[in-house]
Motif scaffolding. Structure first.
Motif, short mmCIF file in Angstrom:
data_model
loop_
_atom_site.label_atom_id
_atom_site.label_comp_id
_atom_site.label_asym_id
_atom_site.label_seq_id
_atom_site.Cartn_x
_atom_site.Cartn_y
_atom_site.Cartn_z
N THR A 205 0.85 -1.19 0.00
CA THR A 205 0.00 0.00 0.00
C THR A 205 0.88 1.24 0.00
O THR A 205 2.01 1.21 0.49
CB THR A 205 -0.94 0.04 1.23
OG1 THR A 205 -0.15 0.10 2.43
CG2 THR A 205 -1.83 -1.20 1.28
N TYR A 223 -6.32 -9.34 4.90
CA TYR A 223 -7.22 -8.32 5.42
C TYR A 223 -6.41 -7.36 6.29
O TYR A 223 -5.39 -7.74 6.87
CB TYR A 223 -8.34 -8.96 6.25
CG TYR A 223 -9.12 -10.02 5.50
CD1 TYR A 223 -10.21 -9.68 4.72
CD2 TYR A 223 -8.73 -11.36 5.57
CE1 TYR A 223 -10.91 -10.65 4.01
CE2 TYR A 223 -9.42 -12.33 4.86
CZ TYR A 223 -10.51 -11.98 4.09
OH TYR A 223 -11.20 -12.94 3.39
N SER A 229 -11.16 5.77 3.80
CA SER A 229 -12.48 6.11 3.27
C SER A 229 -13.13 7.28 4.01
O SER A 229 -13.69 8.18 3.38
CB SER A 229 -13.41 4.90 3.31
OG SER A 229 -13.61 4.47 4.65
N TYR A 236 -10.42 -3.67 5.34
CA TYR A 236 -10.09 -3.71 3.91
C TYR A 236 -9.52 -5.08 3.56
O TYR A 236 -9.09 -5.84 4.43
CB TYR A 236 -9.04 -2.64 3.57
CG TYR A 236 -9.58 -1.24 3.43
CD1 TYR A 236 -9.66 -0.62 2.18
CD2 TYR A 236 -10.02 -0.52 4.54
CE1 TYR A 236 -10.15 0.67 2.04
CE2 TYR A 236 -10.52 0.77 4.41
CZ TYR A 236 -10.57 1.36 3.15
OH TYR A 236 -11.07 2.64 3.02
N VAL A 239 -8.84 -7.33 -3.37
CA VAL A 239 -9.70 -8.03 -4.31
C VAL A 239 -9.08 -7.90 -5.70
O VAL A 239 -8.96 -6.79 -6.22
CB VAL A 239 -11.13 -7.46 -4.30
CG1 VAL A 239 -12.00 -8.19 -5.32
CG2 VAL A 239 -11.73 -7.59 -2.89
N ASN A 240 -8.66 -9.03 -6.26
CA ASN A 240 -7.94 -9.02 -7.53
C ASN A 240 -6.73 -8.09 -7.49
O ASN A 240 -6.43 -7.36 -8.45
CB ASN A 240 -8.87 -8.62 -8.68
CG ASN A 240 -10.01 -9.61 -8.87
OD1 ASN A 240 -9.82 -10.82 -8.74
ND2 ASN A 240 -11.19 -9.10 -9.19
N LYS A 242 -6.37 -5.41 -5.77
CA LYS A 242 -6.70 -4.01 -5.53
C LYS A 242 -7.20 -3.81 -4.10
O LYS A 242 -8.03 -4.59 -3.61
CB LYS A 242 -7.76 -3.54 -6.52
CG LYS A 242 -8.13 -2.08 -6.38
CD LYS A 242 -9.20 -1.69 -7.40
CE LYS A 242 -9.59 -0.21 -7.24
NZ LYS A 242 -10.64 0.18 -8.22
N LYS A 243 -6.72 -2.79 -3.42
CA LYS A 243 -7.18 -2.44 -2.08
C LYS A 243 -8.67 -2.11 -2.11
O LYS A 243 -9.10 -1.22 -2.85
CB LYS A 243 -6.38 -1.25 -1.55
CG LYS A 243 -6.81 -0.76 -0.17
CD LYS A 243 -5.98 0.45 0.24
CE LYS A 243 -6.45 1.01 1.58
NZ LYS A 243 -5.67 2.21 1.99
N THR A 244 -9.46 -2.84 -1.31
CA THR A 244 -10.92 -2.71 -1.36
C THR A 244 -11.49 -2.60 0.05
O THR A 244 -11.16 -3.42 0.92
CB THR A 244 -11.54 -3.94 -2.07
OG1 THR A 244 -10.96 -4.07 -3.37
CG2 THR A 244 -13.05 -3.78 -2.19
N ARG A 245 -12.35 -1.61 0.26
CA ARG A 245 -12.99 -1.44 1.57
C ARG A 245 -14.10 -2.47 1.73
O ARG A 245 -14.93 -2.65 0.84
CB ARG A 245 -13.55 -0.02 1.71
CG ARG A 245 -14.27 0.22 3.02
CD ARG A 245 -14.65 1.69 3.21
NE ARG A 245 -15.38 2.22 2.07
CZ ARG A 245 -16.68 2.03 1.85
NH1 ARG A 245 -17.39 1.29 2.69
NH2 ARG A 245 -17.26 2.56 0.79
N LEU A 246 -14.14 -3.14 2.89
CA LEU A 246 -15.13 -4.17 3.17
C LEU A 246 -16.20 -3.73 4.15
O LEU A 246 -17.30 -4.30 4.17
CB LEU A 246 -14.44 -5.43 3.69
CG LEU A 246 -13.34 -6.02 2.79
CD1 LEU A 246 -12.71 -7.22 3.46
CD2 LEU A 246 -13.89 -6.38 1.41
N LYS A 281 -20.48 -10.80 3.26
CA LYS A 281 -20.04 -9.41 3.21
C LYS A 281 -20.80 -8.54 4.22
O LYS A 281 -21.15 -7.40 3.95
CB LYS A 281 -20.20 -8.83 1.80
CG LYS A 281 -19.40 -9.57 0.74
CD LYS A 281 -19.58 -8.94 -0.64
CE LYS A 281 -18.76 -9.68 -1.69
NZ LYS A 281 -18.90 -9.10 -3.03
#
Length: 427
Positions: A205, A223, A229, A236, A239-240, A242-246, A281
């Motif tokens: 990151t 994770y 955000s 976070y 996903v694939n 890419k940093k993704t907010r969960l 989710k």
């Protein structure tokens, strides 16, 4: 000055139990490998509860504070830290309770971080040798080994990837300054990795704020927490790649931990335990009950001398109100006649002010960890009334000279005024 108050606790000859519902101040949760149970710290001990919630079982009863429990990937062991003998050392116990073995004996503080995937080695951080660094120790308790030969700066928040990479942070902003959210600057923590087999180093990151607390399951799913955000720590993942907010909480999470087999992430939020279901989710609070022994109150003398944290003199200069050890008292101005006022036994009084009638006290008291405003009749010690119900601390209460208006901070971003006649507040 001394005052006899109801504080001492004697066990009744006949045991009865009271279940305390919706428990607060649960911390450092961890999951068993299949995600079916949660081990957490509460009231200085370790407890275990179903991931679906319910009544928790106490696992330890040591004299120190037991915390930072981590369950081995094979599900047989719990490693944890305890200050049983002053400083924090590493301890090991069977998953269902039993004999506890001390593994480290250093004068510095040792904090459990994670396990090796073969469940034979515990990774921990320590301030030994005058520097925070990462170490390993086997479950036999042999001499700890330094993890990195070349000394990364301040490595902590360790997690192990199945491919051999060690994930970590190395900024004080992710260790002893985690409470300072929204920080952006040269010392922002990133998710970093070092491959112990190849010597390859990388940073996953590059956000200028805070990315911290990585945790990894056996399938390599990663994770972590970030305040990118909304300025609060949320969960976070990648996903694939890419940093993704969960999650999208308005208040921060803390110390997320995924179960070894994957599928669930447990974390602390608002002083309680929450569970994130990866497939669904969704996150939800884990409702935990704690059985506590029914006790009989007994009078016990204790001294308030040098233990007064706040006080105020009434406008007629005849009476004194003060706070000692979280309890609220009133007395004559000389301090000769002292009376304790009955406030919420499970909470803590912080500040106190006299109102214009020389009879009513305005004070702050914790409610679920956050200070709120209350009033009480000082003459009778009855009629306690809660004025605010905020999830941000109401604090630094100040009144004007004629006692008609007060001002105080609420949470991080508000200054409020309170009308001392109507007791209504406005921002």
């Amino acid at each position: 000055m001394t005052k006899s108050i109801l504080t001492g606790l004697c066990l009744m000859l006949t045991f009865s139990a009271l279940a305390q519902q919706d428990v607060y101040f649960t911390s450092s949760p961890a999951l068993t490998p299949d995600g079916s149970e949660i081990v957490f710290s509460y009231d200085s001990d370790l407890w275990k509860v179903s991931s679906k919630g319910g009544t928790a079982t106490r696992l330890t009863g040591m004299d120190g504070v037991e915390e930072f429990a981590r369950v081995s990937p094979d599900g047989k062991w719990i490693a944890f830290s305890s200050n049983q003998y002053g400083n924090a050392d590493i301890y090991l116990m069977p998953i269902n309770g039993g004999e506890i073995k001390q593994l480290t004996f250093n004068s510095s503080d040792d904090r459990v971080e994670t396990w090796s995937w073969d469940s034979k080695t515990i990774y921990f951080r320590s301030g030994r040798y005058n520097r925070l660094a990462a170490y390993t120790i086997d479950i036999q308790g042999r001499t700890p080994k330094h993890l990195f030969d070349h000394f990364f700066n301040w490595p902590h928040n360790l997690a192990l990837h199945p491919d051999g990479r060690v994930f970590f942070n190395e900024s004080w902003e992710s260790s002893n300054q985690v409470h300072r959210k929204r920080y952006k600057g040269a010392f922002n923590p990133d998710i970093k990795t070092f491959n112990m087999h190849t010597g390859e180093y990388s940073e996953l990151t590059d956000y200028e704020g805070k990315d911290l607390w990585s945790t990894i399951d056996k399938n390599g799913n990663i994770y972590f927490a970030s305040d990118e955000s909304n300025g609060q720590y949320n969960l976070y993942g990648f996903v694939n790649g890419k940093k993704t907010r969960l999650t999208n909480f308005k208040t921060s999470i803390k110390d997320p931990q995924v179960n070894a087999n994957g599928g669930f992430v447990v974390f602390e939020k608002d002083y309680q335990v929450y569970l994130y279901d990866v497939a669904a989710k969704k996150s939800q609070k884990v409702n935990i009950s704690i059985f506590q022994n029914n006790t009989l109150a007994q009078e016990q003398e204790f001294s308030t001398d040098r233990n007064i944290s706040a006080f105020d003199v009434s406008q007629d200069e005849k009476k004194l109100a003060f706070v000692s050890r979280g309890e609220l008292f009133v007395s004559d101005i000389s301090g000769k006649f002292v009376k304790q006022l009955k406030t919420r036994a499970e909470e803590r009084v912080v500040e106190v002010k006299w109102l214009k009638d020389n009879k009513t006290l305005l004070y702050t008291q914790t409610v679920g960890g956050y200070t709120n405003l209350f009033t009480i009749d000082a003459a009778t010690g009855t009629g306690e009334k809660q004025l605010t119900n905020d999830l941000g601390a109401d604090r630094n209460l100040e009144l004007n000279a004629d006692l008609t208006t007060g001002a105080y901070y609420s949470g991080r971003n508000e200054v409020r005024l309170i009308d001392l006649e109507t007791l209504k507040s406005e921002t």
